[in-house]
Design a protein around this motif. Structure first.
Motif, PDB file in Angstrom:
ATOM      1  N   SER A  24       0.754  -1.214   0.000  1.00 20.41           N
ATOM      2  CA  SER A  24       0.000   0.000   0.000  1.00 20.41           C
ATOM      3  C   SER A  24       0.789   1.269   0.000  1.00 20.41           C
ATOM      4  O   SER A  24       1.967   1.271   0.215  1.00 20.41           O
ATOM      5  CB  SER A  24      -0.876   0.022   1.205  1.00 20.41           C
ATOM      6  OG  SER A  24      -2.168  -0.232   0.803  1.00 20.41           O
ATOM      7  N   SER A  26      -0.076   5.939   0.166  1.00 17.64           N
ATOM      8  CA  SER A  26      -1.016   7.019   0.250  1.00 17.64           C
ATOM      9  C   SER A  26      -0.410   8.232   0.879  1.00 17.64           C
ATOM     10  O   SER A  26       0.699   8.205   1.308  1.00 17.64           O
ATOM     11  CB  SER A  26      -2.189   6.583   1.088  1.00 17.64           C
ATOM     12  OG  SER A  26      -3.349   6.917   0.456  1.00 17.64           O
ATOM     13  N   SER A  52       0.435   9.732   2.537  1.00 20.25           N
ATOM     14  CA  SER A  52      -0.518   8.707   2.928  1.00 20.25           C
ATOM     15  C   SER A  52      -1.858   9.010   2.266  1.00 20.25           C
ATOM     16  O   SER A  52      -2.241  10.172   2.146  1.00 20.25           O
ATOM     17  CB  SER A  52      -0.676   8.672   4.448  1.00 20.25           C
ATOM     18  OG  SER A  52      -1.459   7.577   4.848  1.00 20.25           O
ATOM     19  N   ARG A 188      -9.521  -3.484   5.872  1.00 23.92           N
ATOM     20  CA  ARG A 188      -8.590  -2.393   6.120  1.00 23.92           C
ATOM     21  C   ARG A 188      -9.235  -1.032   5.893  1.00 23.92           C
ATOM     22  O   ARG A 188      -8.575   0.001   6.003  1.00 23.92           O
ATOM     23  CB  ARG A 188      -7.365  -2.522   5.197  1.00 23.92           C
ATOM     24  CG  ARG A 188      -6.596  -3.820   5.345  1.00 23.92           C
ATOM     25  CD  ARG A 188      -5.966  -3.971   6.717  1.00 23.92           C
ATOM     26  NE  ARG A 188      -4.945  -2.982   6.972  1.00 23.92           N
ATOM     27  CZ  ARG A 188      -3.656  -3.123   6.680  1.00 23.92           C
ATOM     28  NH1 ARG A 188      -3.237  -4.247   6.109  1.00 23.92           N
ATOM     29  NH2 ARG A 188      -2.784  -2.185   6.974  1.00 23.92           N
ATOM     30  N   ASN A 189     -10.503  -1.018   5.542  1.00 22.08           N
ATOM     31  CA  ASN A 189     -11.187   0.213   5.152  1.00 22.08           C
ATOM     32  C   ASN A 189     -12.666   0.097   5.524  1.00 22.08           C
ATOM     33  O   ASN A 189     -13.534  -0.094   4.675  1.00 22.08           O
ATOM     34  CB  ASN A 189     -11.017   0.409   3.631  1.00 22.08           C
ATOM     35  CG  ASN A 189     -11.666   1.683   3.128  1.00 22.08           C
ATOM     36  OD1 ASN A 189     -11.702   2.696   3.806  1.00 22.08           O
ATOM     37  ND2 ASN A 189     -12.194   1.621   1.917  1.00 22.08           N
ATOM     38  N   ILE A 195     -10.307   5.786  -1.468  1.00 23.87           N
ATOM     39  CA  ILE A 195      -9.221   6.599  -0.945  1.00 23.87           C
ATOM     40  C   ILE A 195      -8.474   7.197  -2.124  1.00 23.87           C
ATOM     41  O   ILE A 195      -8.597   6.723  -3.260  1.00 23.87           O
ATOM     42  CB  ILE A 195      -8.248   5.792  -0.065  1.00 23.87           C
ATOM     43  CG1 ILE A 195      -7.590   4.672  -0.897  1.00 23.87           C
ATOM     44  CG2 ILE A 195      -8.950   5.225   1.162  1.00 23.87           C
ATOM     45  CD1 ILE A 195      -6.427   3.995  -0.203  1.00 23.87           C
ATOM     46  N   CYS A 197      -4.748   9.605  -3.391  1.00 24.71           N
ATOM     47  CA  CYS A 197      -3.453  10.200  -3.102  1.00 24.71           C
ATOM     48  C   CYS A 197      -2.963  10.948  -4.333  1.00 24.71           C
ATOM     49  O   CYS A 197      -3.075  10.445  -5.458  1.00 24.71           O
ATOM     50  CB  CYS A 197      -2.447   9.109  -2.723  1.00 24.71           C
ATOM     51  SG  CYS A 197      -0.795   9.738  -2.331  1.00 24.71           S
ATOM     52  N   GLY A 217      -1.257   3.355   2.312  1.00 27.74           N
ATOM     53  CA  GLY A 217      -2.700   3.191   2.414  1.00 27.74           C
ATOM     54  C   GLY A 217      -3.346   2.404   1.304  1.00 27.74           C
ATOM     55  O   GLY A 217      -4.521   2.061   1.394  1.00 27.74           O
ATOM     56  N   ASP A 243       4.475  -1.620   2.220  1.00 23.60           N
ATOM     57  CA  ASP A 243       3.190  -0.972   2.426  1.00 23.60           C
ATOM     58  C   ASP A 243       3.238   0.524   2.146  1.00 23.60           C
ATOM     59  O   ASP A 243       2.203   1.189   2.136  1.00 23.60           O
ATOM     60  CB  ASP A 243       2.707  -1.193   3.866  1.00 23.60           C
ATOM     61  CG  ASP A 243       2.201  -2.615   4.077  1.00 23.60           C
ATOM     62  OD1 ASP A 243       2.017  -3.325   3.073  1.00 23.60           O
ATOM     63  OD2 ASP A 243       1.994  -3.001   5.233  1.00 23.60           O
TER      64      ASP A 243
END
Length: 268
Positions: A24, A26, A52, A188-189, A195, A197, A217, A243
């Motif tokens: 991940s 973000s 993030s 995770r959400n 989301i 970025c 993220g 991540d």
């Protein structure tokens, strides 16, 4: 290369064939401010990159691939003559020599709301991946992108008529300011929404023809997320070694050839 998450029905295959997991990226954005003449110069500078991902209002043309078991990857509408082509990552829809079937695309998905698919869902008709991906050779990761064609909805509309589309760029360089929007899996959400970025990319040192961003993220489920630079689609999220990092294969002439095949299939 680590993938964000393979299809539920290919988990065992992926676990056996390669070490792939869910990474991940973000970022949260900060904007500088100043005063006087210097302030004017500062305000003209681009905002610093996020580090993030943050919850997003989403993009109408970006959504999820889903079936009766839920959603597993992100996809987005690509501008096409017929208006029924979407892009995602190859590992989301093709593994062990066969393509997934019986699934749909839901643009603008918001799972935590009373209407999770506000623009409807479109059944996937065909899955197209590069021959090099099918062959699963040493350079397969350099072809981790796919194009899907969709059936019209119940009212006879093509998806692009309803939510719009991003035009593809087949010749982008790897150093760009991009905005990436995706859908992490619900574990995770919890809000089950998108989301986003906005950050800078650089050349991926481990995979020629690919780019890398550092933005935390983008967990499992964000594979296939569109990387938009100046509003143009230059790649889709395929993986990341940590991540904090995500990678995407830059769209090029080979990607365009696959897109052209999708356009032909879309009109068939």
């Amino acid at each position: 290369m680590r993938w964000k998450r393979p299809l539920p029905w290919i988990v065992a295959v992926v676990a056996t064939a390669t070490a792939c997991g869910g990474p991940s990226h973000s970022a949260a954005r900060t904007d500088g401010a100043g005063g006087g003449a210097a302030a004017g110069a500062a305000s003209a500078r681009p905002a610093p990159p996020q580090r993030s991902a943050v919850p997003s209002a989403g993009v109408r043309s970006v959504g999820v691939l889903l079936d009766e078991d839920g959603h597993w990857c992100t996809a987005s509408v690509v501008d096409s003559p017929r208006g029924n082509v979407v892009a995602t990552a190859a590992h989301c829809v093709f593994a062990d020599g066969s393509a997934s079937s019986g699934f749909s695309f839901a643009p603008g998905y918001r799972g935590g709301s009373g209407d999770p698919a506000p623009y409807g869902t479109w059944k996937v008709r065909t899955v197209l991946v590069a021959d090099a991906w099918k062959a699963a050779g040493a350079d397969a990761d350099a072809h981790d992108y796919a194009f899907l064609t969709l059936e019209p909805d119940g009212r006879g509309r093509q998806v692009q008529q309803v939510v719009g589309a991003a035009r593809p760029d087949w010749a982008s360089g790897p150093e760009r300011r991009v905005t990436v929007t995706g859908y992490p899996n619900k574990d995770r959400n919890p809000s089950d929404g998108p989301i986003s970025c906005t950050t800078d990319t650089r050349r991926d040192p481990d995979l020629p023809g690919s780019m890398l961003m550092e933005c935390a993220g983008f967990f499992d489920g964000t594979s296939g997320s569109p990387w938009l630079a100046g509003g143009r689609l230059i790649g889709v999220l395929s993986g990341g070694e940590t991540d904090e990092e995500s990678t995407a294969v830059l769209f090029d002439a080979r990607t365009r050839a696959l897109y052209d095949r999708a356009v032909k299939a879309a009109g068939a």
